[in-house]
Every structure is written in structure tokens, then in C-alpha cells.
Design a protein around this motif. Structure first.
Motif, PDB file in Angstrom:
ATOM      1  N   VAL A  17       0.840  -1.201   0.000  1.00  0.00           N
ATOM      2  CA  VAL A  17       0.000   0.000   0.000  1.00  0.00           C
ATOM      3  C   VAL A  17       0.874   1.250   0.000  1.00  0.00           C
ATOM      4  CG1 VAL A  17      -1.884   1.209   1.135  1.00  0.00           C
ATOM      5  CG2 VAL A  17      -1.659  -1.266   1.407  1.00  0.00           C
ATOM      6  N   VAL A  18       0.539   2.209  -0.844  1.00  0.00           N
ATOM      7  CA  VAL A  18       1.193   3.511  -0.797  1.00  0.00           C
ATOM      8  C   VAL A  18       0.441   4.373   0.205  1.00  0.00           C
ATOM      9  CG1 VAL A  18      -0.154   4.306  -2.783  1.00  0.00           C
ATOM     10  CG2 VAL A  18       1.899   5.543  -2.102  1.00  0.00           C
ATOM     11  N   ALA A  19       1.174   4.980   1.123  1.00  0.00           N
ATOM     12  CA  ALA A  19       0.574   5.831   2.153  1.00  0.00           C
ATOM     13  C   ALA A  19       1.482   7.021   2.388  1.00  0.00           C
ATOM     14  CB  ALA A  19       0.378   5.033   3.442  1.00  0.00           C
ATOM     15  N   VAL A  20       0.966   8.027   3.078  1.00  0.00           N
ATOM     16  CA  VAL A  20       1.754   9.219   3.378  1.00  0.00           C
ATOM     17  C   VAL A  20       1.629   9.558   4.857  1.00  0.00           C
ATOM     18  CG1 VAL A  20       1.495  10.150   1.039  1.00  0.00           C
ATOM     19  CG2 VAL A  20      -0.152  10.787   2.819  1.00  0.00           C
ATOM     20  N   GLY A  21       2.588  10.348   5.342  1.00  0.00           N
ATOM     21  CA  GLY A  21       2.546  10.803   6.723  1.00  0.00           C
ATOM     22  C   GLY A  21       1.785  12.105   6.857  1.00  0.00           C
ATOM     23  N   LEU A  22       1.518  12.503   8.083  1.00  0.00           N
ATOM     24  CA  LEU A  22       0.740  13.716   8.346  1.00  0.00           C
ATOM     25  C   LEU A  22       1.387  14.972   7.768  1.00  0.00           C
ATOM     26  CD1 LEU A  22      -0.428  13.079  12.010  1.00  0.00           C
ATOM     27  CD2 LEU A  22      -1.933  13.484  10.062  1.00  0.00           C
ATOM     28  N   GLU A  23       2.698  14.992   7.722  1.00  0.00           N
ATOM     29  CA  GLU A  23       3.385  16.205   7.269  1.00  0.00           C
ATOM     30  C   GLU A  23       3.768  16.168   5.794  1.00  0.00           C
ATOM     31  OE1 GLU A  23       3.227  18.633   9.320  1.00  0.00           O
ATOM     32  OE2 GLU A  23       2.429  17.269  10.836  1.00  0.00           O
ATOM     33  N   ALA A  24       3.312  15.174   5.058  1.00  0.00           N
ATOM     34  CA  ALA A  24       3.602  15.109   3.615  1.00  0.00           C
ATOM     35  C   ALA A  24       3.048  16.359   2.939  1.00  0.00           C
ATOM     36  CB  ALA A  24       2.988  13.856   3.012  1.00  0.00           C
ATOM     37  N   ARG A  25       3.815  16.913   2.026  1.00  0.00           N
ATOM     38  CA  ARG A  25       3.409  18.133   1.338  1.00  0.00           C
ATOM     39  C   ARG A  25       2.466  17.813   0.182  1.00  0.00           C
ATOM     40  NH1 ARG A  25       4.757  22.320   4.488  1.00  0.00           N
ATOM     41  NH2 ARG A  25       5.020  23.709   2.695  1.00  0.00           N
ATOM     42  N   PHE A  26       1.715  18.809  -0.246  1.00  0.00           N
ATOM     43  CA  PHE A  26       0.709  18.647  -1.291  1.00  0.00           C
ATOM     44  C   PHE A  26       1.285  17.953  -2.522  1.00  0.00           C
ATOM     45  CE2 PHE A  26      -1.769  19.879  -4.956  1.00  0.00           C
ATOM     46  CZ  PHE A  26      -3.075  19.890  -4.526  1.00  0.00           C
ATOM     47  N   LYS A  27       2.410  18.471  -3.033  1.00  0.00           N
ATOM     48  CA  LYS A  27       2.988  17.903  -4.251  1.00  0.00           C
ATOM     49  C   LYS A  27       3.499  16.484  -4.027  1.00  0.00           C
ATOM     50  CE  LYS A  27       4.095  21.878  -7.116  1.00  0.00           C
ATOM     51  NZ  LYS A  27       5.117  22.513  -8.002  1.00  0.00           N
ATOM     52  N   GLU A  28       3.931  16.171  -2.820  1.00  0.00           N
ATOM     53  CA  GLU A  28       4.374  14.814  -2.515  1.00  0.00           C
ATOM     54  C   GLU A  28       3.203  13.841  -2.597  1.00  0.00           C
ATOM     55  OE1 GLU A  28       8.041  15.827   0.597  1.00  0.00           O
ATOM     56  OE2 GLU A  28       6.030  15.377   1.358  1.00  0.00           O
ATOM     57  N   VAL A  29       2.058  14.282  -2.117  1.00  0.00           N
ATOM     58  CA  VAL A  29       0.861  13.439  -2.166  1.00  0.00           C
ATOM     59  C   VAL A  29       0.443  13.202  -3.616  1.00  0.00           C
ATOM     60  CG1 VAL A  29      -1.561  13.233  -1.521  1.00  0.00           C
ATOM     61  CG2 VAL A  29       0.069  14.241   0.089  1.00  0.00           C
ATOM     62  N   VAL A  30       0.427  14.277  -4.415  1.00  0.00           N
ATOM     63  CA  VAL A  30       0.070  14.156  -5.829  1.00  0.00           C
ATOM     64  C   VAL A  30       1.040  13.228  -6.549  1.00  0.00           C
ATOM     65  CG1 VAL A  30      -0.210  15.384  -8.009  1.00  0.00           C
ATOM     66  CG2 VAL A  30      -1.022  16.428  -5.883  1.00  0.00           C
TER      67      VAL A  30
END
Length: 222
Positions: A17-30
Motif C-alpha cells: 500500500v502507498v501511504a503518506v505521513g501527516l506532514e507530507a506536502r501537497f505535491k508529494e501526495v500528488v
């Protein structure tokens, strides 16, 4: 021996699964969603506990509301949307609390959650809320890829043999494109509705035609 129906989420979920942390930036999520070709990502904190989900809809608000004045009176119904449109980290972008499902949950439970919340993917968690996988609509629908022979074998073993141990040899089970037909004579007519219900409960079955009948009674004409 015929493989039994995968009744639980853990049997069909994707473990990578790809997931992100709470502090991931907008462009990192995209970038993560684009790289892995997914429409939503779980947001994690601590040792992998799911605290929210970011979907494409959450991200698109930044573009949709780009030219709107968030300070205008009368925007009350869209205050949360404007907040997300101005967000730059996952903490503020995510929808929370996340809708999740446990790995041991039955597949119909996952399907109901998806339908109820109108979502395509569910993070799969353990009893502590830690991410264990992801289950999608496509995963849940995998049960309908089972062959007619697999379905027929399971209906015979789990329904006919179980309910009608004496008269089972006289009962026919045919499956065509997921549609089950039961026919023949059984000793206990009261079990016929039960047989139909259990056959419908076999995952991958599309429909059931029940032509079972009770014992024939010969009537003498006096």
C-alpha cells in the motif's frame, strides 16, 4: 479438495500500500498517487495507525476553488472545502476519521461500507488501527471470477451434502455463468428454502433457480 470461498477481506486485499505521513506536502501526495496510479492514499501517524484518507476529490478542491474568495459571506456550507483548498500538508488535506475495515471482516461488510460512504477503496487495519493493506471494489468483485465448476463443487459440498446427506445423489447442481440451478427430490421439503438461501450465500453466485421438490405422494382414488 476444492478451494473454499474467500469470505474475508484478508483473502482479497492488496498488502502493498502507498501511504503518506501527516506532514507530507501537497505535491508529494500528488506525486505518490500519480506514481502508483491510485485514486486515494491513507494518512498515517506513529507506527502506522490510519488517521485519515486523501482522495483525488480532496486535492482537486485547490484547483476548483482557486478563483473563489473564501472570505465572502454566505460560503458557510463550503468552509471545510476552502480550508482544504488552502492546505499544504496531508494533515489539513485529509478526510478524517478514515473509513476503514478490519482484515477479518466479511466481504459483504466491506462492500456495504464502500456503498454507504461512496468510496472505491478501504484501508485495511488491525485491532489497533494499524495499516495492513487496502481493499478496492475490484478486489471485492474478484469472487465473481470463480469458475462455474468451482461454484458447482462448493454448492454440492456445502449445501447439498450438508442438508441432504440421504437424498443428495438424486439432486442435480448445474452452474452457468454464475447462475445455479438445483433440481431433484428431497426427503425434507422444509429444507428447500434453506438450500436456496445457502446457495445464494456462496460468494460468486449470481442467481439461484431452485427446482427442488419434496417427496411425491401417491393418492389413491377410491
Amino acid at each position: 479438495m476444492t478451494r473454499r470461498t474467500p469470505h474475508r477481506v484478508k483473502d482479497v486485499m492488496t498488502q502493498t500500500v502507498v501511504a503518506v505521513g501527516l506532514e507530507a506536502r501537497f505535491k508529494e501526495v500528488v506525486a505518490a498517487m500519480n506514481q502508483w496510479q491510485v485514486t486515494a492514499v491513507p494518512v498515517l501517524e506513529g507506527e502506522g495507525r490510519v488517521v485519515g484518507v486523501i482522495s483525488e476529490a480532496d486535492l482537486l478542491l485547490k484547483e476548483e476553488l482557486r478563483d473563489e474568495d473564501s472570505t465572502m459571506i454566505g460560503q458557510g456550507k463550503r468552509l471545510s472545502d476552502h480550508a482544504k483548498a488552502g492546505a499544504v500538508t496531508a494533515r489539513d488535506l485529509m478526510s478524517s476519521p478514515a473509513v476503514t475495515v478490519e482484515a477479518n471482516a466479511l466481504l459483504p461488510q466491506a462492500a456495504r461500507l464502500m456503498a454507504q460512504h461512496r468510496i472505491k477503496r478501504l484501508p485495511v487495519v488491525d485491532e489497533r488501527g494499524v495499516l495492513k493493506g487496502i481493499v478496492s471494489r475490484t478486489d471485492v468483485l474478484k469472487v465473481f471470477l470463480r469458475t462455474d465448476d468451482e461454484l458447482a463443487d462448493e454448492v454440492r459440498q456445502e449445501v447439498v451434502d450438508h442438508l441432504f446427506p440421504v437424498s443428495r445423489r438424486g439432486i442435480g447442481v448445474e452452474v452457468t455463468q454464475g447462475r445455479v440451478t438445483l433440481e431433484g427430490e428431497v426427503r425434507d421439503a422444509a429444507l428447500i428454502p434453506v438450500a436456496e438461501r445457502l446457495a445464494r450465500a456462496v460468494e460468486g453466485v449470481v442467481d439461484v433457480r431452485c427446482d427442488l421438490r419434496g417427496p411425491t405422494t401417491e393418492t389413491e382414488n377410491l
